[in-house]
Design a protein around this motif. Structure first.
Motif, PDB file in Angstrom:
ATOM      1  N   ALA A   1     -10.768  -2.352   8.827  1.00 56.20           N
ATOM      2  CA  ALA A   1     -11.973  -3.531   8.824  1.00 56.20           C
ATOM      3  C   ALA A   1     -12.177  -3.714  10.452  1.00 56.20           C
ATOM      4  O   ALA A   1     -13.341  -3.709  10.913  1.00 56.20           O
TER       5      ALA A   1
ATOM      6  N   ASN B   1      -6.861  -1.681  12.001  1.00 56.46           N
ATOM      7  CA  ASN B   1      -7.218  -1.131  10.422  1.00 56.46           C
ATOM      8  C   ASN B   1      -8.591  -0.978  10.157  1.00 56.46           C
ATOM      9  O   ASN B   1      -9.201  -0.914  11.227  1.00 56.46           O
TER      10      ASN B   1
ATOM     11  N   PHE C   1     -12.825  -9.126   3.439  1.00 53.26           N
ATOM     12  CA  PHE C   1     -13.635  -7.968   4.087  1.00 53.26           C
ATOM     13  C   PHE C   1     -15.014  -7.783   3.398  1.00 53.26           C
ATOM     14  O   PHE C   1     -15.122  -7.205   2.150  1.00 53.26           O
TER      15      PHE C   1
ATOM     16  N   ALA D   1      -3.952   1.460   9.507  1.00 49.94           N
ATOM     17  CA  ALA D   1      -4.376   1.742  10.729  1.00 49.94           C
ATOM     18  C   ALA D   1      -6.095   1.930  10.440  1.00 49.94           C
ATOM     19  O   ALA D   1      -6.447   2.128   9.155  1.00 49.94           O
TER      20      ALA D   1
ATOM     21  N   ILE E   1     -14.398  -6.239  -0.233  1.00 47.39           N
ATOM     22  CA  ILE E   1     -12.987  -5.506  -0.258  1.00 47.39           C
ATOM     23  C   ILE E   1     -11.765  -6.571  -0.330  1.00 47.39           C
ATOM     24  O   ILE E   1     -11.781  -7.200   0.966  1.00 47.39           O
TER      25      ILE E   1
ATOM     26  N   SER F   1      -9.448   4.260   6.411  1.00 43.32           N
ATOM     27  CA  SER F   1      -7.912   3.493   6.525  1.00 43.32           C
ATOM     28  C   SER F   1      -6.995   4.504   6.937  1.00 43.32           C
ATOM     29  O   SER F   1      -6.958   5.646   6.108  1.00 43.32           O
TER      30      SER F   1
ATOM     31  N   ASP G   1      -3.613   3.862   5.361  1.00 46.36           N
ATOM     32  CA  ASP G   1      -2.714   3.387   4.690  1.00 46.36           C
ATOM     33  C   ASP G   1      -3.380   3.503   3.026  1.00 46.36           C
ATOM     34  O   ASP G   1      -2.548   3.175   2.172  1.00 46.36           O
ATOM     35  N   LYS G   2      -4.517   3.886   2.814  1.00 52.02           N
ATOM     36  CA  LYS G   2      -4.983   4.031   1.402  1.00 52.02           C
ATOM     37  C   LYS G   2      -4.573   5.343   0.848  1.00 52.02           C
ATOM     38  O   LYS G   2      -3.163   5.950   0.973  1.00 52.02           O
TER      39      LYS G   2
ATOM     40  N   ARG H   1       0.765  -1.269   0.121  1.00 51.76           N
ATOM     41  CA  ARG H   1      -0.089  -0.046  -0.116  1.00 51.76           C
ATOM     42  C   ARG H   1       0.895   1.212   0.069  1.00 51.76           C
ATOM     43  O   ARG H   1       1.457   1.571  -0.838  1.00 51.76           O
TER      44      ARG H   1
ATOM     45  N   SER I   1     -15.942   1.919  -2.879  1.00 54.42           N
ATOM     46  CA  SER I   1     -14.442   1.748  -2.965  1.00 54.42           C
ATOM     47  C   SER I   1     -14.217   1.195  -4.498  1.00 54.42           C
ATOM     48  O   SER I   1     -13.813   1.938  -5.201  1.00 54.42           O
TER      49      SER I   1
ATOM     50  N   ASP J   1     -18.788   4.261   6.496  1.00 56.30           N
ATOM     51  CA  ASP J   1     -17.485   3.740   6.363  1.00 56.30           C
ATOM     52  C   ASP J   1     -16.998   4.447   5.043  1.00 56.30           C
ATOM     53  O   ASP J   1     -17.418   3.877   3.862  1.00 56.30           O
TER      54      ASP J   1
ATOM     55  N   GLY K   1     -13.878   3.773   3.722  1.00 52.82           N
ATOM     56  CA  GLY K   1     -13.097   3.157   2.971  1.00 52.82           C
ATOM     57  C   GLY K   1     -11.607   3.792   3.042  1.00 52.82           C
ATOM     58  O   GLY K   1     -10.959   3.917   3.969  1.00 52.82           O
ATOM     59  N   SER K   2     -11.242   4.143   1.875  1.00 53.73           N
ATOM     60  CA  SER K   2      -9.969   5.024   1.729  1.00 53.73           C
ATOM     61  C   SER K   2     -10.454   6.399   1.825  1.00 53.73           C
ATOM     62  O   SER K   2     -10.637   7.053   1.063  1.00 53.73           O
TER      63      SER K   2
END
Ligand SMILES: *Cc1c(COP(=O)(O)O)cnc(C)c1O
Length: 478
Positions: free
Chosen positions: A165, A163, A195, A313, A191, A303, A305-306, A108, A239, A269, A271-272
């Motif tokens: 999730a 993370n 997930f 995280a 995802i 997230s 790290d997206k 990522r 996403s 949510d 997501g990114s």
């Protein structure tokens, strides 16, 4: 002599483990190899040879083995190769020439220099991780990022888990366990294989209440689904896919109005998640964290790290009363974030105070917004490095392709890019791909139109020479 006698002779001549171990003492390479690894390597190689003799697989003749010293030195060479691979880390620097910026399989996001430096400092020292320096007593782990997350998002409260999730699971479990959670059928996404919204819902003890259809869901669908035991209205960012054509969805703002009317909390949510409005940089619009918070959502998860470009995280921001409950849930302990992540996350988040700086210093953002002229320049440089090898069989072309954001963000967006396409006369493109993949460091590209293609968007400046060396070595062997 019949075949079995021959095998017996060969087996008798095969040097034993102890014998080779003794000989290994003369080889300087083994000085820094732990004995356990050395013995294991020797045993493996000798076992391989023994099996080869038994199966008659290899061309091992009596002649090979009578020259005892010769066979020992041959075996030692193999042992060095094996010990070397056992000693080198399995997780290694890999060159991403795929052009997918947030590539989940390749780790990522790359951390910014600021984050790496802070990580280095905190990991080798004690820190005030859970110590409140002003009060002189026990503190709270994620408090070091709470203020910056609230500042950036405009939320009342924030926390972080392992993370996204985990963040979704924790929020659902805290807010609506045993109750119904209303979600649009168009948002029941999967995802990355493991997930899936319906599965996470089941694990959190919530009851999924699907509304609408795959392509169209209206406010009335949500309203009609509300019952006495409805615990949450949930919006999920779709996403990694997009519904196009005859579609309708309900905005977060409308869902918040509905939630307020029936006293039901609303969660998104994302997501990114991102703090940057990508439409300002010629890309399609992704909802920002600030916008979701401003719409009045009670909880928003995303997230680290997206698109955010930090460490792995799951970030949770929202209303204080709900966040307080989430923080007290025993699950938070199971999902807790470690100090290395916190160090990297805090540094990354602080960069967002100045969005221009963030774009320049956070590699994920920099790679997404870099001008194509710079990518072309890199492609030209790589072309020159490859031409300098001076091998006439090698043919390099600079070609137009498109990169992807990855990480389930901006799925429809094709970002124009420049690639180097390589062919080698007398060598199949599949062998080039394989050679690059097993190179150290591995170079991951793709095959298209009978060329090995490397997208320079995701290749770092100092990796150009490494790619050059990989090709040089490959051509020398070919
Ligand atoms: C990626 C994603 C997740 C999972 O996030 P991780 O940080 O990978 O755990 C959850 N929901 C959505 C909508 C996502 O895009």
């Amino acid at each position: 002599m019949d075949v079995n006698d021959n095998k017996k002779t060969l087996l008798r001549m095969l040097p034993g483990v102890d014998n080779i171990l003794e000989h290994s003492k003369t080889e300087p390479f083994f000085e820094n190899i732990p004995k356990s690894v050395l013995v294991r390597s020797i045993r493996n190689i000798v076992d391989d040879l023994r099996n080869a003799i038994l199966d008659g697989r290899q061309n091992i003749t009596e002649n090979d083995l009578t020259e005892k010293n010769l066979i020992v030195s041959k075996i030692l060479k193999k042992v060095i190769g094996l010990a070397e691979s056992i000693m080198s880390p399995n997780l290694m620097h890999t060159i991403n020439a795929t052009g997918v910026v947030v590539h989940t399989n390749l780790g990522r996001s790359l951390l910014s220099t600021d984050a790496v430096e802070n990580l280095l400092l905190i990991s080798g020292r004690y820190s005030n991780l859970e110590f409140d320096l002003s009060a002189g007593k026990r503190g709270i782990r994620y408090s070091c990022v709470e203020d910056i997350l609230c500042e950036l998002s405009g939320a009342e409260s924030a926390m972080v888990v392992n993370n996204n999730a985990g963040a979704v699971l924790l929020c659902l479990e805290t807010i609506a366990r045993g109750k119904k959670v209303v979600v649009s059928r168009g948002e029941l996404v999967e995802i990355g294989g493991s997930f899936r919204i319906p599965d996470v819902m089941a694990k959190s003890g919530c009851i999924l209440k699907e509304v609408g259809t795959t392509n169209r869901t209206r406010l009335k669908d949500y309203e009609n689904a509300i019952e006495n035991d409805t615990g949450l209205l949930l919006k999920v960012h779709t996403s990694n896919y997009s519904i196009v054509g005859f579609t309708a969805s309900v905005s977060l703002k409308e869902m918040v109005e509905l939630g307020t009317k029936y006293h039901i909390p609303v969660m998104e949510d994302l997501g990114s998640g991102t703090f940057i409005d990508f439409s300002k940089y010629g890309m399609s619009k992704e909802p920002t964290v600030q916008e979701s918070v401003a719409s009045g959502a009670d909880v928003v998860t995303f997230s680290g790290d997206k698109l955010l470009g930090g460490p792995q995280a799951g970030i949770i921001v929202g209303k204080k009363d709900i966040l307080d409950k989430i923080k007290q849930n025993p699950l938070t302990r199971a999902l807790r974030i470690d100090k290395l992540t916190l160090a990297a996350l805090e540094s990354t988040m602080r960069l967002y105070r100045d969005p221009d700086k963030a774009l320049e210093k956070i590699p994920t953002l920099r790679m997404l917004t870099v001008p194509i002229s710079q990518i072309e320049e890199k492609a030209r440089q790589l072309g020159m490095i490859l031409e300098d090898i001076g091998n006439l069989n090698l043919c390099v072309k600079i070609i137009d392709r498109s990169s992807k954001a990855g990480g389930g963000a901006l799925p429809l967006l094709d970002i124009p890019t420049k690639c180097a396409g390589v062919k080698v006369k007398g060598m199949s493109v599949n062998s080039i791909e394989r050679y690059m993949r097993v190179n150290r460091p591995p170079v991951i590209g793709r095959i298209e139109e009978d060329m090995f293609i490397m997208d320079l968007r995701t290749v770092q400046d100092d990796e150009l020479q490494m790619i050059g060396e990989a090709f040089n070595n490959m051509l020398k062997r070919a």
